[in-house]
Design an enzyme around this catalytic site. Structure first.
Site, PDB file in Angstrom:
ATOM      1  N   ARG A 179       0.788  -1.236   0.000  1.00  0.00           N
ATOM      2  CA  ARG A 179       0.000   0.000   0.000  1.00  0.00           C
ATOM      3  C   ARG A 179       0.825   1.293   0.000  1.00  0.00           C
ATOM      4  O   ARG A 179       0.235   2.372   0.051  1.00  0.00           O
ATOM      5  CB  ARG A 179      -0.988   0.021   1.181  1.00  0.00           C
ATOM      6  N   ASP A 180       2.140   1.204  -0.079  1.00  0.00           N
ATOM      7  CA  ASP A 180       2.912   2.452  -0.170  1.00  0.00           C
ATOM      8  C   ASP A 180       4.231   2.211  -0.904  1.00  0.00           C
ATOM      9  O   ASP A 180       5.308   2.574  -0.426  1.00  0.00           O
ATOM     10  CB  ASP A 180       3.170   3.021   1.221  1.00  0.00           C
ATOM     11  N   ILE A 181       4.133   1.598  -2.072  1.00  0.00           N
ATOM     12  CA  ILE A 181       5.324   1.330  -2.882  1.00  0.00           C
ATOM     13  C   ILE A 181       5.774   2.625  -3.540  1.00  0.00           C
ATOM     14  O   ILE A 181       5.000   3.286  -4.241  1.00  0.00           O
ATOM     15  CB  ILE A 181       5.024   0.267  -3.951  1.00  0.00           C
ATOM     16  N   ASN A 228      10.828   4.090  -0.316  1.00  0.00           N
ATOM     17  CA  ASN A 228      10.626   2.874   0.479  1.00  0.00           C
ATOM     18  C   ASN A 228      11.383   1.675  -0.085  1.00  0.00           C
ATOM     19  O   ASN A 228      11.163   0.546   0.351  1.00  0.00           O
ATOM     20  CB  ASN A 228       9.136   2.542   0.580  1.00  0.00           C
TER      21      ASN A 228
END
Length: 296
Positions: A54-56, A60
């Site tokens: 959910r936060d690629i 990150n």
């Protein structure tokens, strides 16, 4: 990680620490892209339960001493129940520029929404440009700029100038990855490849997907389905579908306005807009640690 995060090497404007420029063999042959794809394939298809990251995004992705990419920061990740295929948020979590349009409308995260973000990440790695506002003054989204070049038969012009000046990049590989990035970030989730196919394309064991010359229109609701917008549907046993009403088109219009807004926020964290359920977080903390130890 010894070499920090991927964004520090891709986007080097005002780089006071003089991070190393990643050449083609590092970005592709030495598997920054493949490493991240393998990590996402693992949490989508190999871990005992489906995990949605959910936060690629580039910040990150951590780089080890050999510049291998490691999918990190599972702070927004959600473990999906065995009988389900999605997680429904109260708000929208993640980072603008990487958020799939159907998630912005329905607040329903799936493996397809992760694939969308991964597609945008591929485009960032190959172009050396950020997902928002850096590609061209005409296009707010990097995705739209690359799709326009594809329609003009000028796709190679999207490749990072640093790679072209170095002269070591492979044009066929670059085109294959750009096409894959476009396919993954297709506005319509049913048209995106799974991570199984993505890994095969990156490994060059299957051809790149066919990508239309013009970016497809975002269809809402999806053809043949009416996606549930209830914030509680994630607790009610599955990926249900319900009849939608006028609010669906209102939300879609809001998404279209967001795409064209100069004041677009670069990051919206769930800590700002999403109420987290304490019991779920406690249980998932242990799972997240387990996943990160396997992926990192």
């Amino acid at each position: 990680m010894p070499n920090g995060s991927l964004d520090q090497h891709l986007f080097r404007k005002n780089d006071s620490q003089h991070h190393q420029i990643l050449q083609w063999e590092t970005r592709y042959t030495y598997n920054v892209i493949m490493d991240v794809a393998a990590g996402l394939h693992y949490v989508h298809h190999e871990y005992e339960r489906v995990v949605l990251h959910r936060d690629i995004k580039a910040s990150n992705i951590m780089l080890d001493a050999a510049f291998h990419g490691r999918l990190g920061d599972f702070g927004l990740a959600r473990v999906i129940a065995f009988e389900k295929t999605s997680f429904t948020d109260i708000g929208v979590s993640g980072t603008w520029g990487f958020i799939a349009p159907e998630y912005a409308v329905s607040h329903k995260a799936t493996r397809n929404t992760d694939v969308y973000a991964f597609g945008v990440l591929i485009l960032e790695i190959v172009t050396g440009k950020t997902s928002l506002g850096a590609a061209d003054s005409t296009f707010l989204l990097l995705l739209d700029w690359v799709w326009w070049l594809h329609g003009e038969a000028r796709l190679l012009e999207a490749v990072d100038d640093d790679l072209i000046s170095d002269g070591e990049f492979d044009a066929d590989d670059a085109i294959r990855l750009l096409l894959l990035g476009l396919a993954c970030s297709d506005p319509n989730p049913s048209h995106r490849p799974s991570m199984v196919k993505v890994v095969q394309v990156i490994a060059n064991t299957m051809p790149p997907p066919d990508v239309p010359l013009t970016k497809p229109s975002f269809m809402w609701p999806p053809e043949g389905h009416q996606l549930a917008l209830s914030q509680d549907s994630d607790d009610n046993g599955g990926d249900d579908f319900v009849q939608t009403d006028h609010r669906d088109s209102d939300v879609r219009n809001q998404w279209e306005e967001v795409q064209n807004s100069d004041g677009l926020a670069t990051s919206i964290r769930s800590s700002e807009i999403t109420k987290r359920k304490t019991t779920r977080n406690v249980a998932e903390t242990h799972v997240t640690r387990d996943i990160e130890s396997g992926v990192l």
